[in-house]
Design a protein around this motif. Structure first.
Motif, PDB file in Angstrom:
ATOM      1  N   ARG A 152       0.861  -1.190   0.000  1.00  0.00           N
ATOM      2  CA  ARG A 152       0.000   0.000   0.000  1.00  0.00           C
ATOM      3  C   ARG A 152       0.891   1.230   0.000  1.00  0.00           C
ATOM      4  O   ARG A 152       1.636   1.468   0.952  1.00  0.00           O
ATOM      5  N   TYR A 153       0.843   1.987  -1.058  1.00  0.00           N
ATOM      6  CA  TYR A 153       1.748   3.124  -1.227  1.00  0.00           C
ATOM      7  C   TYR A 153       0.951   4.365  -1.591  1.00  0.00           C
ATOM      8  O   TYR A 153      -0.242   4.289  -1.864  1.00  0.00           O
ATOM      9  N   PHE A 211       1.346   4.543  -6.469  1.00  0.00           N
ATOM     10  CA  PHE A 211       1.380   3.132  -6.854  1.00  0.00           C
ATOM     11  C   PHE A 211       0.967   3.058  -8.317  1.00  0.00           C
ATOM     12  O   PHE A 211       0.677   4.085  -8.931  1.00  0.00           O
ATOM     13  N   GLN A 253      -1.168   1.127 -11.540  1.00  0.00           N
ATOM     14  CA  GLN A 253      -2.248   0.227 -11.951  1.00  0.00           C
ATOM     15  C   GLN A 253      -2.200  -0.009 -13.449  1.00  0.00           C
ATOM     16  O   GLN A 253      -1.846   0.881 -14.219  1.00  0.00           O
ATOM     17  N   THR A 272      -6.157  -7.848  -2.091  1.00  0.00           N
ATOM     18  CA  THR A 272      -6.892  -7.659  -3.340  1.00  0.00           C
ATOM     19  C   THR A 272      -5.910  -7.280  -4.445  1.00  0.00           C
ATOM     20  O   THR A 272      -5.269  -6.235  -4.373  1.00  0.00           O
ATOM     21  N   ALA A 321      -9.197  -2.765 -12.530  1.00  0.00           N
ATOM     22  CA  ALA A 321      -7.848  -2.238 -12.336  1.00  0.00           C
ATOM     23  C   ALA A 321      -7.070  -3.195 -11.458  1.00  0.00           C
ATOM     24  O   ALA A 321      -7.623  -3.822 -10.551  1.00  0.00           O
ATOM     25  N   LEU A 322      -5.802  -3.279 -11.750  1.00  0.00           N
ATOM     26  CA  LEU A 322      -4.954  -4.274 -11.102  1.00  0.00           C
ATOM     27  C   LEU A 322      -3.716  -3.560 -10.554  1.00  0.00           C
ATOM     28  O   LEU A 322      -3.128  -2.732 -11.248  1.00  0.00           O
ATOM     29  N   GLY A 323      -3.358  -3.829  -9.309  1.00  0.00           N
ATOM     30  CA  GLY A 323      -2.204  -3.185  -8.688  1.00  0.00           C
ATOM     31  C   GLY A 323      -0.902  -3.858  -9.088  1.00  0.00           C
ATOM     32  O   GLY A 323      -0.697  -5.034  -8.812  1.00  0.00           O
ATOM     33  N   ARG A 334       1.387  -5.131  -6.208  1.00  0.00           N
ATOM     34  CA  ARG A 334       0.927  -6.377  -5.577  1.00  0.00           C
ATOM     35  C   ARG A 334       1.199  -7.570  -6.482  1.00  0.00           C
ATOM     36  O   ARG A 334       1.542  -8.653  -6.019  1.00  0.00           O
TER      37      ARG A 334
HETATM   38  P1  ATP Z   1      -7.857  -1.769  -1.095  1.00  0.00           P
HETATM   39  O1  ATP Z   1      -9.100  -2.452  -0.663  1.00  0.00           O
HETATM   40  O2  ATP Z   1      -6.650  -2.633  -1.000  1.00  0.00           O
HETATM   41  O3  ATP Z   1      -7.688  -0.387  -0.520  1.00  0.00           O
HETATM   42  P2  ATP Z   1      -9.170  -0.559  -3.313  1.00  0.00           P
HETATM   43  O4  ATP Z   1     -10.511  -1.163  -3.314  1.00  0.00           O
HETATM   44  O5  ATP Z   1      -8.970   0.808  -2.760  1.00  0.00           O
HETATM   45  O6  ATP Z   1      -8.095  -1.555  -2.660  1.00  0.00           O
HETATM   46  P3  ATP Z   1      -9.145  -0.175  -6.161  1.00  0.00           P
HETATM   47  O7  ATP Z   1      -9.452   1.251  -6.084  1.00  0.00           O
HETATM   48  O8  ATP Z   1     -10.166  -1.123  -6.606  1.00  0.00           O
HETATM   49  O9  ATP Z   1      -8.549  -0.643  -4.769  1.00  0.00           O
HETATM   50  O10 ATP Z   1      -7.815  -0.389  -7.016  1.00  0.00           O
HETATM   51  C1  ATP Z   1      -7.562  -1.594  -7.721  1.00  0.00           C
HETATM   52  C2  ATP Z   1      -6.265  -2.216  -7.284  1.00  0.00           C
HETATM   53  O11 ATP Z   1      -5.214  -1.259  -7.165  1.00  0.00           O
HETATM   54  C3  ATP Z   1      -6.312  -2.851  -5.901  1.00  0.00           C
HETATM   55  O12 ATP Z   1      -6.894  -4.109  -5.960  1.00  0.00           O
HETATM   56  C4  ATP Z   1      -4.844  -2.914  -5.544  1.00  0.00           C
HETATM   57  O13 ATP Z   1      -4.216  -4.032  -6.156  1.00  0.00           O
HETATM   58  C5  ATP Z   1      -4.308  -1.654  -6.146  1.00  0.00           C
HETATM   59  N1  ATP Z   1      -4.189  -0.601  -5.122  1.00  0.00           N
HETATM   60  C6  ATP Z   1      -5.161   0.204  -4.637  1.00  0.00           C
HETATM   61  N2  ATP Z   1      -4.676   1.088  -3.745  1.00  0.00           N
HETATM   62  C7  ATP Z   1      -3.340   0.822  -3.655  1.00  0.00           C
HETATM   63  C8  ATP Z   1      -2.255   1.412  -2.922  1.00  0.00           C
HETATM   64  N3  ATP Z   1      -2.454   2.431  -2.105  1.00  0.00           N
HETATM   65  N4  ATP Z   1      -1.022   0.886  -3.072  1.00  0.00           N
HETATM   66  C9  ATP Z   1      -0.808  -0.158  -3.916  1.00  0.00           C
HETATM   67  N5  ATP Z   1      -1.774  -0.720  -4.652  1.00  0.00           N
HETATM   68  C10 ATP Z   1      -3.030  -0.248  -4.535  1.00  0.00           C
END
Ligand code: ATP
Ligand code: MG
Length: 424
Positions: free
Chosen positions: A122-123, A126, A128, A281, A306-308, A311
């Motif tokens: 979590r950054y 980050f 996507q 996730t 969207a995919l992180g 992660r």
């Molecule tokens: P989370 O529940 O982990 O906060 P989110 O529901 O806020 O995720 P989305 O907005 O759906 O996340 O973003 C899609 C993907 O982007 C997430 O599944 C995750 O892999 C990645 N992601 C989201 N926020 C971060 C973050 N702060 N740092 C790294 N990866 C992130």
């Protein structure tokens, strides 16, 4: 070094050794996206703050507390570093009448910004990769997106990413549910945390998305949206499930899955793993048929995910660490008494050709032998059964790349196997 000259907290430098892994992954991602007909779209990193407020919704984590917003010191405009790219993509599609020529499949890849507490996975900056199918009503395109993600996990050798699925129904159905939900939350007001009490009226569905463990009993007892869905929504949801079943992709329906953004309807999904601790996730998405209209355009159905990247890379790294140094290139599997004897001949012949072979010994079912083959890190399993023997052939099952099992004659076996040697 003085602290003010370090990188901003939660924003990382990616140095050349690590960047090489990023480049390789990005290349794989682009090739995979193109193979489904998705074309690249690039929007600015900065947008008007109003865009995200309108698109994502006021009572969401992102808009309430995670946006990097600032005033342009030259002209006073309210701007925000993009926290996600669906809103920008739809804005761009509207601004340039991208759907004039018909529906569009587009993808993006790049940095996003959210002011969160930095921790592993979590950054604050980050990355996507995401895809948007604009102008498609589904459910076919929703299902295609799930098949597509599943293919990526296979391509990357990631076995344990699970699909969770839900349907949020239509606006009308959510309204009925909302009334019941507010009544329920009011009756449990004493057990709600601060966010919950505040959102109970503005955005009650969001209360169910809370990550606070203390809220779990309240959430567990809440009215379930699924019971409010009517025919059309149920049919849409059922059609997706049918495609998944036919493709043999396992999934779990999670009636509590609502996702953290306001714009979703009907299909919502997440791909999750338990190998990344709390940040499990990997990918999330769903349908957002109301967003075009919400941003001032003509209504258009759409669906995306969207995919992180961080992660995904963390998962790949875990795999790399846990992968044994391969014991041999070939694992020789046999079933049937005749096959067991023939295995010696075949193994020696492969070794004559310079290949390393681990011959299964000690009996055991076909399934158990295939498990061993995978665990020893071999590139391929060569399978000898009664069928193969009778035909003077062997079956080859590549273990580290996405390819179906195939049969070859014993004579061309070494050559067929060599194509996969060292492929990992
Ligand atoms: P989370 O529940 O982990 O906060 P989110 O529901 O806020 O995720 P989305 O907005 O759906 O996340 O973003 C899609 C993907 O982007 C997430 O599944 C995750 O892999 C990645 N992601 C989201 N926020 C971060 C973050 N702060 N740092 C790294 N990866 C992130
Ligand atoms: Mg989040």
């Amino acid at each position: 070094m003085s602290t003010e000259l370090r990188a901003v907290r939660g924003m990382n430098d990616i140095l050349p050794d690590e960047a090489a892994r990023w480049e390789a992954l990005e290349e794989t991602l682009r090739t995979w996206l193109r193979s489904y007909g998705y074309r690249n779209i690039r929007t600015p990193l900065v947008e008007a703050t109003a865009l995200f407020r309108r698109a994502i919704g006021e009572a969401t984590d992102i808009v309430e507390k995670e946006m990097y917003s600032f005033e342009d010191s030259l002209n006073g405009e309210h701007l925000t570093l993009r926290p996600e790219a669906t809103a920008s993509t739809v804005r761009a599609a509207l601004e340039h009448s991208l759907l004039y020529a018909g529906p569009q499949r587009v993808y993006y890849l790049g940095p996003m910004f959210r002011h969160e507490r930095p921790q592993k996975g979590r950054y604050r900056q980050f990355h996507q990769v995401g895809a948007e199918a604009l102008g498609y009503a589904g459910p076919d395109v929703d299902a295609e997106m799930l098949l597509m993600c599943h293919r990526l996990w296979k391509l990357l050798g990631l076995a344990d990413i699970q699909l969770e699925l839900n349907s949020l129904g239509s606006l009308d159905e959510r309204k009925d549910h909302r009334t019941a939900l507010i009544a329920y939350l009011q009756s449990r007001a004493a057990d709600l945390d601060e966010d919950g009490r505040r959102r109970m009226h503005t955005n009650p569905l969001r209360v169910l998305d809370s990550k606070n463990p203390a809220m779990k009993p309240v959430i567990d007892g809440a009215p379930v949206l699924a019971t409010y869905l009517r025919d059309a929504s149920l049919r849409h949801f059922a059609a997706i499930q049918q495609v998944l079943r036919e493709a043999a992709i396992p999934f779990r329906i999670n009636p509590r899955l609502v996702r953290g953004l306001d714009y979703y309807n009907l299909t919502v999904f997440e791909w999750i793993t338990d190998r990344l601790g709390a940040q499990g996730t990997v990918c999330g998405g769903g349908r957002y048929d109301g967003l075009f209209e919400q941003l001032g355009g003509k209504p258009q159905p759409a669906c995306g995910w969207a995919l992180g990247i961080e992660r995904l890379l963390a998962l790949l790294e875990l795999n790399r660490q846990s992968q044994a140094i391969p014991q041999a290139t070939v694992y020789l599997v046999n079933h049937g008494a005749g096959a067991q004897r023939a295995a010696f001949r075949v193994a020696e012949a492969l070794r004559d050709q310079g290949l390393s072979v681990l011959q299964h010994s000690g009996g055991g079912s076909f399934k158990a032998q295939m498990k061993r083959a995978d665990a020893c890190g071999a590139s391929v399993a060569v399978i000898l059964g009664e069928d193969e023997l009778a035909a003077g052939e062997a079956s080859v099952k590549p273990l580290r790349v996405l390819q179906d099992q195939f049969r070859v004659t014993e004579r061309s076996l070494a050559e067929a196997v060599r194509k996969f040697a060292g492929g990992h």
